[in-house]
Design a protein around this motif. Structure first.
Motif: not given
Length: 298
Positions: A14, A16, A64, A70, A72, A84, A87, A89, A92, A94
């Motif tokens: 993902t 962002l 997300v 993920v 960013v 976020l 979202a 998380l 996840k 990140l």
């Protein structure tokens, strides 16, 4: 058939943020066969990657939810928190490639962990045209848990090279900003040099450029000497041009600028620090490395 290989499943990603850098990153993951879900605050910026096979989420939270990994890449740290905010998380991984300070990275790591995510911070040492071009020399610093970096290293290495900066979440941002700061100082010197010769009709910028780049390349050896002196604590080690000699020579640099009608504001802060270090006494035979200590004490 017995000798047929099962295709290796690519890690879903993902992403962002689809500014120039985010779009370049996203294209490389798609090229490499990674399922990609994207989100951008301005929806129109998702069109190009959507046409290339990316799934477009209506919200950051939806994006997300689509992948464990993920990435960013937004404007600043505040925009990361905003994107976020809603979202989930939990579970996840990140990876924050948004440019920020070391303190922001450390705080963002705590913020992510409180929300159930594992966190890596990143510092991109590349510009968008270097992404997806292995020979460009670009790379990204990563800091945070080593095991997490190793787990995703193959995926993270798709856009450009990777460099692990350490367990401390702020290490990637710190080294990123340190290198950019060095570039800023060097750029200031380059501009001052061109300003000095700018008014001379028989010194063309294109003719002066290779002289300048060659000199800067040769002087880059000072980086290793400075590191060695900082490690040993002996600022006289290997010195050829000492602080007293260089400070005396600075007067010529400043007078020449005045004669050429060029402001000294790009170089005067450094020459002033050199003079101040010399005025402390006992540093005549040193290099300029002691200015590191002066800066740390200010």
């Amino acid at each position: 058939m017995a000798n047929e290989k099962t295709p290796v499943e690519k890690t879903p990603v993902t992403l962002l943020g689809l500014g120039a850098m985010g779009a370049a990153l996203g294209r490389t993951w798609l090229d490499a066969g990674h399922p990609l879900t994207v989100w951008n605050r301005t929806p129109g910026k998702t069109d190009a990657l959507a046409a290339y096979g990316a799934e477009v989420a209506d919200s950051a939270a939806e994006a997300v939810a689509a992948s464990r990994l993920v990435i960013v890449c937004l404007l600043d740290d505040a925009s990361v928190g905003e994107a976020l905010a809603d979202a989930d998380l939990t579970g996840k991984d990140l990876v924050n490639l948004t440019t920020g300070t070391p303190a922001e990275a450390r705080e963002r790591a705590r913020w992510a962990e409180e929300r159930g995510a594992r966190f890596l911070d990143g510092g991109i040492m590349a510009i968008p045209p270097m992404i997806g071009v292995p020979e460009s020399g670009g790379y990204i610093f990563y800091s945070g848990p080593r095991a997490l970096f190793d787990e995703h290293r193959a995926t993270l290495a798709v856009p450009t090279g990777t460099s692990y900066a350490g367990e401390g979440p702020g290490h990637a941002s710190l080294q990123d900003v340190a290198l950019l700061s060095a570039m800023t100082g060097m750029t200031g010197g380059i501009l001052h040099a061109f300003a000095l010769v700018r008014g001379e009709e028989d010194i063309a910028p294109k003719e002066f450029a290779p002289l300048l780049s060659g000199w800067l390349t040769a002087m880059a050896l000072a980086v290793d000497q400075t590191a060695a002196q900082l490690e040993s604590g002996d600022y006289t080690e290997g010195v050829v041009s000492n602080l007293a000699m260089m400070t005396a020579g600075n007067a010529t640099l400043l007078r020449t600028a005045e004669e050429q009608g060029v402001s000294t504001e790009l170089i005067a802060p450094f020459t002033d620090l050199m003079a101040a270090r010399l005025a402390e006494g006992g540093h005549d035979g040193e290099s300029v490395t002691g200015i590191v200590d002066m800066l740390r004490h200010k």
